[in-house]
Design a protein around this motif. Sequence first.
Motif, PDB file in Angstrom:
ATOM      1  N   TYR A  34      41.765  40.363  44.686  1.00 10.62           N
ATOM      2  CA  TYR A  34      42.178  41.251  43.588  1.00 10.62           C
ATOM      3  C   TYR A  34      43.415  42.043  43.973  1.00 10.62           C
ATOM      4  CZ  TYR A  34      41.791  44.711  39.847  1.00 10.62           C
ATOM      5  OH  TYR A  34      42.035  45.504  38.762  1.00 10.62           O
ATOM      6  N   TYR A  39      43.606  37.143  40.619  1.00 10.92           N
ATOM      7  CA  TYR A  39      42.426  37.554  39.863  1.00 10.92           C
ATOM      8  C   TYR A  39      41.453  36.400  39.682  1.00 10.92           C
ATOM      9  CZ  TYR A  39      45.499  41.480  39.000  1.00 10.92           C
ATOM     10  OH  TYR A  39      46.341  42.550  39.166  1.00 10.92           O
ATOM     11  N   ASN A  62      33.796  45.303  39.239  1.00  8.58           N
ATOM     12  CA  ASN A  62      34.954  44.592  39.789  1.00  8.58           C
ATOM     13  C   ASN A  62      35.191  43.277  39.054  1.00  8.58           C
ATOM     14  OD1 ASN A  62      35.009  46.687  41.565  1.00  8.58           O
ATOM     15  ND2 ASN A  62      34.828  45.444  43.429  1.00  8.58           N
ATOM     16  N   ALA A  68      39.416  41.219  33.066  1.00  3.29           N
ATOM     17  CA  ALA A  68      40.356  41.906  32.172  1.00  3.29           C
ATOM     18  C   ALA A  68      41.792  41.601  32.577  1.00  3.29           C
ATOM     19  CB  ALA A  68      40.102  43.412  32.219  1.00  3.29           C
ATOM     20  N   LYS A  69      42.022  41.574  33.885  1.00  2.00           N
ATOM     21  CA  LYS A  69      43.368  41.255  34.349  1.00  2.00           C
ATOM     22  C   LYS A  69      43.764  39.831  33.994  1.00  2.00           C
ATOM     23  CE  LYS A  69      44.645  45.007  36.614  1.00  2.00           C
ATOM     24  NZ  LYS A  69      45.845  45.773  36.243  1.00  2.00           N
ATOM     25  N   ARG A  70      42.774  38.971  33.875  1.00  2.00           N
ATOM     26  CA  ARG A  70      43.063  37.583  33.507  1.00  2.00           C
ATOM     27  C   ARG A  70      43.213  37.430  32.006  1.00  2.00           C
ATOM     28  NH1 ARG A  70      38.744  33.694  36.225  1.00  2.00           N
ATOM     29  NH2 ARG A  70      40.142  32.127  35.332  1.00  2.00           N
ATOM     30  N   GLY A  71      42.952  38.504  31.268  1.00  2.00           N
ATOM     31  CA  GLY A  71      43.045  38.424  29.821  1.00  2.00           C
ATOM     32  C   GLY A  71      41.788  37.937  29.150  1.00  2.00           C
ATOM     33  N   TYR A  73      39.004  39.112  27.854  1.00  2.00           N
ATOM     34  CA  TYR A  73      38.446  40.407  27.522  1.00  2.00           C
ATOM     35  C   TYR A  73      36.968  40.339  27.157  1.00  2.00           C
ATOM     36  CZ  TYR A  73      43.305  41.965  27.486  1.00  2.00           C
ATOM     37  OH  TYR A  73      44.587  42.262  27.835  1.00  2.00           O
ATOM     38  N   PHE A  80      31.405  44.852  32.030  1.00  2.00           N
ATOM     39  CA  PHE A  80      31.402  46.314  31.993  1.00  2.00           C
ATOM     40  C   PHE A  80      30.127  46.829  31.329  1.00  2.00           C
ATOM     41  CE2 PHE A  80      35.092  47.041  34.142  1.00  2.00           C
ATOM     42  CZ  PHE A  80      36.247  46.535  33.565  1.00  2.00           C
ATOM     43  N   ALA A  96      36.707  51.949  31.307  1.00  2.00           N
ATOM     44  CA  ALA A  96      37.252  50.594  31.388  1.00  2.00           C
ATOM     45  C   ALA A  96      36.824  49.778  30.168  1.00  2.00           C
ATOM     46  CB  ALA A  96      36.774  49.921  32.678  1.00  2.00           C
ATOM     47  N   GLU A  99      38.956  50.757  27.359  1.00  2.00           N
ATOM     48  CA  GLU A  99      40.291  50.201  27.539  1.00  2.00           C
ATOM     49  C   GLU A  99      40.343  48.741  27.131  1.00  2.00           C
ATOM     50  OE1 GLU A  99      43.495  50.828  28.927  1.00  2.00           O
ATOM     51  OE2 GLU A  99      43.050  52.916  28.477  1.00  2.00           O
ATOM     52  N   VAL A 100      39.364  47.986  27.553  1.00  2.00           N
ATOM     53  CA  VAL A 100      39.362  46.554  27.247  1.00  2.00           C
ATOM     54  C   VAL A 100      39.184  46.343  25.756  1.00  2.00           C
ATOM     55  CG1 VAL A 100      38.066  44.421  27.577  1.00  2.00           C
ATOM     56  CG2 VAL A 100      38.586  45.864  29.526  1.00  2.00           C
ATOM     57  N   ALA A 103      42.392  46.954  24.184  1.00  2.00           N
ATOM     58  CA  ALA A 103      43.297  45.824  24.416  1.00  2.00           C
ATOM     59  C   ALA A 103      42.938  44.647  23.509  1.00  2.00           C
ATOM     60  CB  ALA A 103      43.227  45.406  25.888  1.00  2.00           C
ATOM     61  N   ARG A 106      44.363  45.433  20.175  1.00  2.00           N
ATOM     62  CA  ARG A 106      45.818  45.235  20.127  1.00  2.00           C
ATOM     63  C   ARG A 106      46.143  43.751  20.034  1.00  2.00           C
ATOM     64  NH1 ARG A 106      45.642  49.541  23.877  1.00  2.00           N
ATOM     65  NH2 ARG A 106      45.582  48.096  25.630  1.00  2.00           N
ATOM     66  N   ARG A 107      45.408  42.964  20.781  1.00  3.62           N
ATOM     67  CA  ARG A 107      45.675  41.522  20.750  1.00  3.62           C
ATOM     68  C   ARG A 107      45.388  40.970  19.366  1.00  3.62           C
ATOM     69  NH1 ARG A 107      42.111  37.708  24.533  1.00  3.62           N
ATOM     70  NH2 ARG A 107      43.482  38.449  26.185  1.00  3.62           N
TER      71      ARG A 107
ATOM     72  N   ARG B 429      51.388  39.569  27.937  1.00  2.00           N
ATOM     73  CA  ARG B 429      51.288  39.956  26.547  1.00  2.00           C
ATOM     74  C   ARG B 429      51.412  41.457  26.433  1.00  2.00           C
ATOM     75  NH1 ARG B 429      47.295  36.550  27.906  1.00  2.00           N
ATOM     76  NH2 ARG B 429      45.872  38.283  28.145  1.00  2.00           N
ATOM     77  N   ASP B 431      49.308  43.470  25.096  1.00  2.00           N
ATOM     78  CA  ASP B 431      48.056  44.157  25.446  1.00  2.00           C
ATOM     79  C   ASP B 431      47.867  44.214  26.954  1.00  2.00           C
ATOM     80  OD1 ASP B 431      46.083  41.610  26.036  1.00  2.00           O
ATOM     81  OD2 ASP B 431      47.579  41.206  24.498  1.00  2.00           O
ATOM     82  N   GLU B 432      48.349  43.203  27.666  1.00  2.00           N
ATOM     83  CA  GLU B 432      48.215  43.231  29.120  1.00  2.00           C
ATOM     84  C   GLU B 432      49.115  44.308  29.709  1.00  2.00           C
ATOM     85  OE1 GLU B 432      49.163  39.257  30.108  1.00  2.00           O
ATOM     86  OE2 GLU B 432      47.070  38.655  30.259  1.00  2.00           O
ATOM     87  N   LEU B 435      47.298  47.578  29.324  1.00  2.00           N
ATOM     88  CA  LEU B 435      45.962  47.737  29.897  1.00  2.00           C
ATOM     89  C   LEU B 435      46.046  48.444  31.238  1.00  2.00           C
ATOM     90  CD1 LEU B 435      42.960  46.941  29.603  1.00  2.00           C
ATOM     91  CD2 LEU B 435      43.485  44.924  30.950  1.00  2.00           C
ATOM     92  N   LEU B 437      43.479  50.018  34.154  1.00  2.00           N
ATOM     93  CA  LEU B 437      42.118  50.163  34.625  1.00  2.00           C
ATOM     94  C   LEU B 437      42.108  50.989  35.903  1.00  2.00           C
ATOM     95  CD1 LEU B 437      40.909  46.482  34.186  1.00  2.00           C
ATOM     96  CD2 LEU B 437      40.350  48.408  32.722  1.00  2.00           C
ATOM     97  N   ILE B 440      39.322  49.214  41.642  1.00  2.00           N
ATOM     98  CA  ILE B 440      38.044  48.526  41.828  1.00  2.00           C
ATOM     99  C   ILE B 440      37.289  49.193  42.961  1.00  2.00           C
ATOM    100  CG2 ILE B 440      38.849  46.327  40.926  1.00  2.00           C
ATOM    101  CD1 ILE B 440      39.130  45.395  43.864  1.00  2.00           C
ATOM    102  N   ARG B 441      35.998  48.923  43.016  1.00  2.00           N
ATOM    103  CA  ARG B 441      35.142  49.517  44.045  1.00  2.00           C
ATOM    104  C   ARG B 441      35.294  48.719  45.328  1.00  2.00           C
ATOM    105  NH1 ARG B 441      31.453  50.990  39.745  1.00  2.00           N
ATOM    106  NH2 ARG B 441      32.545  52.666  38.673  1.00  2.00           N
TER     107      ARG B 441
END
Lengths: 257, 609
Positions: A34, A39, A62, A68-71, A73, A80, A96, A99-100, A103, A106-107, B429, B431-432, B435, B437, B440-441
């Motif tokens: 990560y 991702y 995680n 989410a980073k990969r899109g 959602y 989550f 989070a 946020e997702v 997103a 928005r998409r 995109r 939205d990306e 975004l 966040l 991470i833990r």
Amino acid sequence: MKRLAAALVLAAALPAPACADSLGEIFERGNAAYFRADYEGATQSYEELLAAGVVDPDVSYNLGAAEAKRGRYGRAVLHFERALWLRPGDDDARQALDEVRAALGRRRAAARGEAEVDAGPPFGEALFGSVSPDVLTVLALVLTLLAFGAGTALLFARRESVRLGLGVVAVVGAALLTVTGLGLAVRSGWLDEGEPAVVLRERAPLREGPDTRAAERGHAPEGQRATIVDRERDWRRVHVPSVGEGWMAAEDVAPVR
Amino acid sequence: MNRGCVGLGVAVVALAVCGIAHAQQGVSATVTMQAQPTVAQVGDVIRLEVQAQVSGSTNVQVELPELSAFDVMSRQVSTPMQFRFGFGNQAQTIQSTTVHRLTLRARQPGTFALGPATALVDGRPFRSNSVTIQVGGAAAPDPDPSAQPPPSAADPTGFDPTAFVRTVVDTPSPYVGQQVTVTVYLYSRQPQINGLNVTQEPTTEGFWVHDLLPPQRTLEAQQQTVNGLSFQVFVLRRFAAFPLRSGPLTVGGTGVTMSSSGIFDIFAPPSAPLSRVGAPITVDVRELPDANRPPGVPHVGTLELSATLDPTQAATGDAVQLTVTARGTGMLRQLTLPDPAAPGLRVLTPEVSDQVTSPRDLVGGARTFRWLIVPEREGTYTLGPFAVPVLDPRTGTYGVARAEALRLTSAGNPVGSATPDPEPGPSLRADERALTLGPIRTRSALARSHAPLVEATWVRWAFALGPMTLLVGLAVLAARRRAQRGPARGPRQASRDARRRLSSARGHADAGRAREFYGAIAQALKEVLEAKLTRAVGSLTHAELRRSLVGRGLAEGLADRVVDELEGCDFARFSAAGVRSEEMQQCLDRARGLLDELERFVPREEVAS
């Protein structure tokens, strides 16, 4: 004796089994992936942990972040939500998730010009969502003993003041027990018609029957909450609010719990 | 005669032995030894004190422990004495205390057990405690600062047959930044120096200087022959001088004033103080060699670098500490390191601390740099490697002291003045890009199961405990009430039994059995009354029964009718007129009516009379 010797020789000749990574190493590997923005690699490591039986809110968080980073959602929402179910009151996971969902909106808005996003949890979950089922269980247990204990003592009390106090305790305890029991039922899913789930694919088709040839009744948006009410092979009968009930491919919907 | 001489000799010896024993019985001594500090580093000063308190004798000799592991910088002996006079028949008591104070310098690391010191009092040994001194640090190389060649007759250092000051350097042609050890000696042929003052310190322009001698010390003289004359040599000053530039640099002369006296000075006026000024000495400082010179400013001496980063993973906005430590010899205080830099990192001004030591007169120690670094963007950063070129002055060759690079990873939202990401690629995109966040833990319990507590068996049994307790309470209460009521039946049961008895009475009436009939009627009424009153009524007279019924709340009219009916049944049982069936029927009807009314009767609590 000869057999024992042969067995020992055979055992010594066998190659030593490769030591599998420990769960901690897999977790760190996922984190390292990560951090270097790999991702997909991070997702694979975290899913490896899930396959090994790990049910942990931090892993779910995680994994949600990596998805989410990969899109992806929808999957991010799923993980989550799972993190929140395992650890209610996790503000980071709540944030989070919001946020997702934003997103996702928005998409969708970028694609269609407008979007509606399932932003709020059900009423019961909103009321009791910040308390874990275990806490509610302990609370209910204590209130049960308190209410029934007060009621039992009331049978034997002689003094009016004591009887009054015990009566109040019994009534209040019973009332609180009712509320707590309701919360426990909500959090444990006893009042749910089925399993809470999340739709993983945008415009996942909802069909009349568990077959690709069955007519489509509608489409469920990605990240939408749903309820799995039945299962048949690779199909799930789901109820999607504002869309209806129908059959969805198992790969398009996943249970939160 | 011979026998007499032998006997006299024996007597004398015996008396002597007794006298000695008697004398020794009066001698006592306490010897103590202490050191401060007992834990030190190489080059540190340690003060050792040996004290011998003796009573009954003044003949004391103190033998110090082996001190070969230390340099004895100074030694001081004091012997205050106390006399106590005895009065009358009491004998005179003499007490004396001898104190040896030594200033030591730790020469090498290790654990050294000193002692015990021994005080010989009239030949008797008295021993002190032992002292253990722990010396840490690295042993320095071994120049011998005290060995100096005697000056030749042509030595331009201002030789004076009475006294002169001489300045000596160990390296006449050092490199820039190389340590030059400067020692200032006083050579004197004065018999006894009473006062010695340094009136002019040596100038050290162009040098960075570090003193090598402790500020408080006692001058000790060494004997040395110069030009055939024997001098006492005192070390006035010793310091490390690091030349800051190339070319000729001069250490100025040292001025000193001393006063002295001889054994015959009591017959002559005191002599004037003697002043001497030493000649300056010049060193020719060389530039650092160019051959194979690495980039950067070289450090002259020895050097090791080490670096640590704590923590190595952090969220954006959280500070981490980078520590780089340089250890070695030379002018470490002049050492600088460039601040680590990387896009996305905010590096604060470092905190620098120095620890200077000078074991065996070789200046060195450690210089530590501490940076606080705040990652402002997510990513992986490489800090270092750290490298400093080093010149070995003994060989004139270069090396590089190095600390490996460290890796810092951070995750989270950009913070502070972090510059935004460069223009997003076409694959990102909208939205990306928007975004954000949290980090991470990096720690997880990696729990394997999540069985809800409510599904545990013991929890379910615990929930059942409450209702079970209530049920048990109800059962106990019912049992207690039943016990209070005694064998009497409940009102309802009694009522049912009474009805059955009335039914059987009807049978008696039909059969013409008047006695049994009226007996059944009376029994039925009595059973109901007993159930209501929760007491036996058979022993009561009818008047008492009436009073009891009225007292428990029964209407007087009904009580009268009940009593009258019971009286009537008793009379009719033995009366022939009751044989008529009409009469029995009427009695039966009246009894039924009374039972109906009695069933509705709720008696009051019995009031204790």
